[in-house]
Motif scaffolding. Structure first.
Motif, PDB file in Angstrom:
ATOM      1  N   GLY A 139       0.795  -1.213   0.000  1.00 54.09           N
ATOM      2  CA  GLY A 139       0.000   0.000   0.000  1.00 54.09           C
ATOM      3  C   GLY A 139       0.829   1.265   0.000  1.00 54.09           C
ATOM      4  N   LYS A 140       0.219   2.335  -0.499  1.00 51.35           N
ATOM      5  CA  LYS A 140       0.846   3.653  -0.427  1.00 51.35           C
ATOM      6  C   LYS A 140       0.505   4.277   0.926  1.00 51.35           C
ATOM      7  CE  LYS A 140       0.809   4.329  -5.424  1.00 51.35           C
ATOM      8  NZ  LYS A 140       2.263   4.177  -5.554  1.00 51.35           N
ATOM      9  N   THR A 141       1.332   5.223   1.366  1.00 49.94           N
ATOM     10  CA  THR A 141       1.230   5.699   2.746  1.00 49.94           C
ATOM     11  C   THR A 141       0.245   6.849   2.944  1.00 49.94           C
ATOM     12  OG1 THR A 141       3.131   7.176   2.403  1.00 49.94           O
ATOM     13  CG2 THR A 141       3.593   4.972   3.259  1.00 49.94           C
ATOM     14  N   GLY A 142      -0.427   7.294   1.894  1.00 50.36           N
ATOM     15  CA  GLY A 142      -1.355   8.417   2.042  1.00 50.36           C
ATOM     16  C   GLY A 142      -2.464   8.135   3.036  1.00 50.36           C
ATOM     17  N   VAL A 143      -3.011   6.923   3.019  1.00 46.35           N
ATOM     18  CA  VAL A 143      -4.094   6.587   3.941  1.00 46.35           C
ATOM     19  C   VAL A 143      -3.595   6.626   5.375  1.00 46.35           C
ATOM     20  CG1 VAL A 143      -3.676   4.088   3.748  1.00 46.35           C
ATOM     21  CG2 VAL A 143      -5.900   4.911   4.502  1.00 46.35           C
ATOM     22  N   ALA A 144      -2.369   6.181   5.618  1.00 46.17           N
ATOM     23  CA  ALA A 144      -1.812   6.206   6.973  1.00 46.17           C
ATOM     24  C   ALA A 144      -1.594   7.643   7.441  1.00 46.17           C
ATOM     25  CB  ALA A 144      -0.494   5.431   7.005  1.00 46.17           C
ATOM     26  N   ARG A 145      -1.108   8.490   6.555  1.00 48.17           N
ATOM     27  CA  ARG A 145      -0.883   9.899   6.922  1.00 48.17           C
ATOM     28  C   ARG A 145      -2.208  10.553   7.315  1.00 48.17           C
ATOM     29  NH1 ARG A 145       3.282  13.246   6.036  1.00 48.17           N
ATOM     30  NH2 ARG A 145       4.297  11.755   4.627  1.00 48.17           N
ATOM     31  N   LEU A 146      -3.247  10.266   6.548  1.00 47.26           N
ATOM     32  CA  LEU A 146      -4.562  10.840   6.833  1.00 47.26           C
ATOM     33  C   LEU A 146      -5.121  10.295   8.147  1.00 47.26           C
ATOM     34  CD1 LEU A 146      -6.761  12.699   5.682  1.00 47.26           C
ATOM     35  CD2 LEU A 146      -7.679  10.713   4.463  1.00 47.26           C
ATOM     36  N   ALA A 147      -4.960   8.993   8.348  1.00 51.76           N
ATOM     37  CA  ALA A 147      -5.484   8.362   9.562  1.00 51.76           C
ATOM     38  C   ALA A 147      -4.778   8.872  10.810  1.00 51.76           C
ATOM     39  CB  ALA A 147      -5.336   6.848   9.453  1.00 51.76           C
ATOM     40  N   LEU A 148      -3.464   9.014  10.748  1.00 52.27           N
ATOM     41  CA  LEU A 148      -2.716   9.465  11.926  1.00 52.27           C
ATOM     42  C   LEU A 148      -2.933  10.954  12.198  1.00 52.27           C
ATOM     43  CD1 LEU A 148       0.627   7.517  11.379  1.00 52.27           C
ATOM     44  CD2 LEU A 148      -1.251   6.957  12.937  1.00 52.27           C
ATOM     45  N   ALA A 149      -3.175  11.726  11.142  1.00 55.37           N
ATOM     46  CA  ALA A 149      -3.410  13.158  11.321  1.00 55.37           C
ATOM     47  C   ALA A 149      -4.776  13.433  11.930  1.00 55.37           C
ATOM     48  CB  ALA A 149      -3.276  13.878   9.982  1.00 55.37           C
ATOM     49  N   VAL A 189      -9.151  -0.718  12.256  1.00 54.69           N
ATOM     50  CA  VAL A 189      -7.760  -1.076  12.510  1.00 54.69           C
ATOM     51  C   VAL A 189      -7.241  -0.217  13.665  1.00 54.69           C
ATOM     52  CG1 VAL A 189      -5.440  -1.232  11.531  1.00 54.69           C
ATOM     53  CG2 VAL A 189      -7.450  -1.625  10.079  1.00 54.69           C
ATOM     54  N   ASP A 190      -6.664  -0.838  14.658  1.00 52.21           N
ATOM     55  CA  ASP A 190      -6.165  -0.108  15.826  1.00 52.21           C
ATOM     56  C   ASP A 190      -4.797   0.499  15.520  1.00 52.21           C
ATOM     57  OD1 ASP A 190      -5.606   0.930  18.287  1.00 52.21           O
ATOM     58  OD2 ASP A 190      -5.410  -1.006  19.314  1.00 52.21           O
ATOM     59  N   LEU A 191      -4.757   1.811  15.437  1.00 53.12           N
ATOM     60  CA  LEU A 191      -3.507   2.534  15.207  1.00 53.12           C
ATOM     61  C   LEU A 191      -3.136   3.406  16.406  1.00 53.12           C
ATOM     62  CD1 LEU A 191      -4.166   3.758  11.533  1.00 53.12           C
ATOM     63  CD2 LEU A 191      -2.855   1.747  12.240  1.00 53.12           C
ATOM     64  N   SER A 192      -3.835   3.228  17.520  1.00 53.87           N
ATOM     65  CA  SER A 192      -3.688   4.144  18.658  1.00 53.87           C
ATOM     66  C   SER A 192      -2.274   4.166  19.229  1.00 53.87           C
ATOM     67  CB  SER A 192      -4.688   3.779  19.764  1.00 53.87           C
ATOM     68  OG  SER A 192      -4.494   2.447  20.208  1.00 53.87           O
ATOM     69  N   ASP A 193      -1.551   3.055  19.105  1.00 53.91           N
ATOM     70  CA  ASP A 193      -0.192   3.023  19.639  1.00 53.91           C
ATOM     71  C   ASP A 193       0.780   3.857  18.810  1.00 53.91           C
ATOM     72  OD1 ASP A 193      -0.710   0.955  17.666  1.00 53.91           O
ATOM     73  OD2 ASP A 193       1.355   0.318  17.983  1.00 53.91           O
ATOM     74  N   LEU A 194       0.325   4.339  17.653  1.00 54.29           N
ATOM     75  CA  LEU A 194       1.183   5.132  16.766  1.00 54.29           C
ATOM     76  C   LEU A 194       0.883   6.624  16.845  1.00 54.29           C
ATOM     77  CD1 LEU A 194       0.967   2.874  13.560  1.00 54.29           C
ATOM     78  CD2 LEU A 194       2.600   2.710  15.459  1.00 54.29           C
ATOM     79  N   GLU A 196       1.196   8.958  19.061  1.00 54.66           N
ATOM     80  CA  GLU A 196       2.154   9.879  19.674  1.00 54.66           C
ATOM     81  C   GLU A 196       3.534   9.817  19.022  1.00 54.66           C
ATOM     82  OE1 GLU A 196       0.917  12.047  21.626  1.00 54.66           O
ATOM     83  OE2 GLU A 196      -1.014  10.998  21.665  1.00 54.66           O
ATOM     84  N   LEU A 197       3.697   8.969  18.032  1.00 59.43           N
ATOM     85  CA  LEU A 197       4.980   8.874  17.343  1.00 59.43           C
ATOM     86  C   LEU A 197       5.082   9.951  16.267  1.00 59.43           C
ATOM     87  CD1 LEU A 197       5.284   5.002  16.820  1.00 59.43           C
ATOM     88  CD2 LEU A 197       6.276   6.403  18.644  1.00 59.43           C
ATOM     89  N   THR A 203       6.924   5.394  10.686  1.00 59.88           N
ATOM     90  CA  THR A 203       5.588   5.286  11.268  1.00 59.88           C
ATOM     91  C   THR A 203       4.537   5.087  10.183  1.00 59.88           C
ATOM     92  OG1 THR A 203       6.267   6.741  13.091  1.00 59.88           O
ATOM     93  CG2 THR A 203       3.909   6.409  12.770  1.00 59.88           C
ATOM     94  N   LEU A 204       4.675   5.837   9.102  1.00 59.20           N
ATOM     95  CA  LEU A 204       3.704   5.720   8.006  1.00 59.20           C
ATOM     96  C   LEU A 204       3.727   4.318   7.396  1.00 59.20           C
ATOM     97  CD1 LEU A 204       4.207   9.170   6.244  1.00 59.20           C
ATOM     98  CD2 LEU A 204       2.235   8.452   7.591  1.00 59.20           C
ATOM     99  N   ARG A 205       4.910   3.764   7.218  1.00 55.43           N
ATOM    100  CA  ARG A 205       5.001   2.415   6.645  1.00 55.43           C
ATOM    101  C   ARG A 205       4.412   1.387   7.603  1.00 55.43           C
ATOM    102  NH1 ARG A 205       3.763   0.227   2.721  1.00 55.43           N
ATOM    103  NH2 ARG A 205       4.702   2.033   1.693  1.00 55.43           N
ATOM    104  N   LEU A 206       4.676   1.556   8.895  1.00 54.52           N
ATOM    105  CA  LEU A 206       4.135   0.627   9.885  1.00 54.52           C
ATOM    106  C   LEU A 206       2.605   0.650   9.864  1.00 54.52           C
ATOM    107  CD1 LEU A 206       4.704  -1.337  12.219  1.00 54.52           C
ATOM    108  CD2 LEU A 206       4.807   0.639  13.751  1.00 54.52           C
ATOM    109  N   ALA A 207       2.026   1.849   9.863  1.00 53.78           N
ATOM    110  CA  ALA A 207       0.567   1.975   9.852  1.00 53.78           C
ATOM    111  C   ALA A 207      -0.022   1.428   8.544  1.00 53.78           C
ATOM    112  CB  ALA A 207       0.166   3.442  10.033  1.00 53.78           C
TER     113      ALA A 207
END
Length: 278
Positions: A139-149, A189-194, A196-197, A203-207
């Motif tokens: 996957g590309k990391t755009g979805v992770a960036r949006l989710a973490l933001a 999907v639980d991303l709560s542990d990420l 504060e990183l 981090t984006l790749r992990l998510a």
């Protein structure tokens, strides 16, 4: 439809849904599950695997029929198509300006929509899968960036069967017979542990990998098969579209040959006959 507050359902959206719903109902046999995992209120991100150009319609059908007027992140080129692009804008979909100075605008627009309470749909692979067996790619990391933001829920929605209506890499259906399409929404999907990183590449790749793993696991349950040990990475493993289309063309030629073989045998017998045979 009675969408939750913040989830817009403009007149154009209603018109398009009214036109497409009968087509989708007639062309598919729906096997849906997991609607209880769709947040009843508030913004959320819906992610799905991407096998065929028919996927966006089956994906949207599932969400809209559960009172979620989804807004897609779609490549900006689609918005430039006469009339079709105008409809996309009126419906409320969000253009993605990939590889341009405006790339950040897409995430900002999506973030604003999520904060209003919208559901934003994303295909994390960014394009149709090129995995030879149609499993999700890296996957590309755009979805992770949006989710973490935004820290909104990310709901994985696996689907399988749309390729039976419109084959992979094709634009038109190849059958008028209704085909089974499975769509299953899983728990967020639980991303709560990420949270504060630092939102950096690691981090984006992990998510992203966590989201894709959940999608792949759900798809494996739908298919009743084990996914490959190694995830297809298009940047490394390449583009399989040309090879796939060539194989399909060869298969069609073989099917045609087999259908015509009885006629060809009759023709050969007629050619081989002699006057005395008559």
């Amino acid at each position: 439809m009675k969408p939750a507050p913040g989830r817009s359902y403009p007149p154009m959206y209603r018109a398009v849904a009214t036109l497409l719903r009968p087509v989708l109902t007639l062309s598919t046999r729906r096997h849906w599950a997991g609607a209880e995992n769709l947040p009843a209120t508030g913004g959320f991100i819906a992610v799905a695997n991407h096998v065929t150009n028919f996927d966006p319609l089956t994906f949207a059908h599932f969400l809209v029929d559960h009172d979620v007027p989804v807004k897609f992140l779609a490549k900006k080129e689609l918005f430039g198509i006469p009339f079709f692009g105008w409809i996309l804008t009126k419906v409320g979909h969000i253009p993605v300006h990939r590889g341009t100075a405006r790339a950040a605008d897409s995430l900002k627009d999506a973030q604003d929509a999520l904060e209003r309470g919208e559901c934003v749909a994303i295909f994390p692979e960014g394009t149709l899968t090129h995995d030879p067996a149609a499993w999700p790619m890296k996957g590309k990391t755009g979805v992770a960036r949006l989710a973490l933001a935004t820290r909104v829920p990310v709901v994985p929605i696996a689907q399988w069967g749309a390729h039976r209506v419109v084959p992979r890499f094709a634009s038109l259906p190849h059958t008028l017979v209704p085909q089974r399409v499975d769509v299953v929404a899983g728990p967020p999907v639980d991303l709560s542990d990420l949270y504060e990183l630092p939102i950096d590449a690691t981090t984006l790749r992990l998510a992203t990998d966590r989201i894709m793993m959940r999608l792949t696991d759900q798809l494996a349950e739908l298919r009743g098969e084990a996914p490959p040990d190694r995830v297809w990475d298009r940047s490394v493993d390449g583009d399989t579209k040309a090879e796939y289309l060539a194989e399909r063309a060869a298969a069609r030629r073989e099917q045609t040959r087999r259908r015509l073989e009885p006629l060809n045998r009759l023709a050969r017998r007629g050619t081989a006959s002699t006057p005395s045979d008559r």
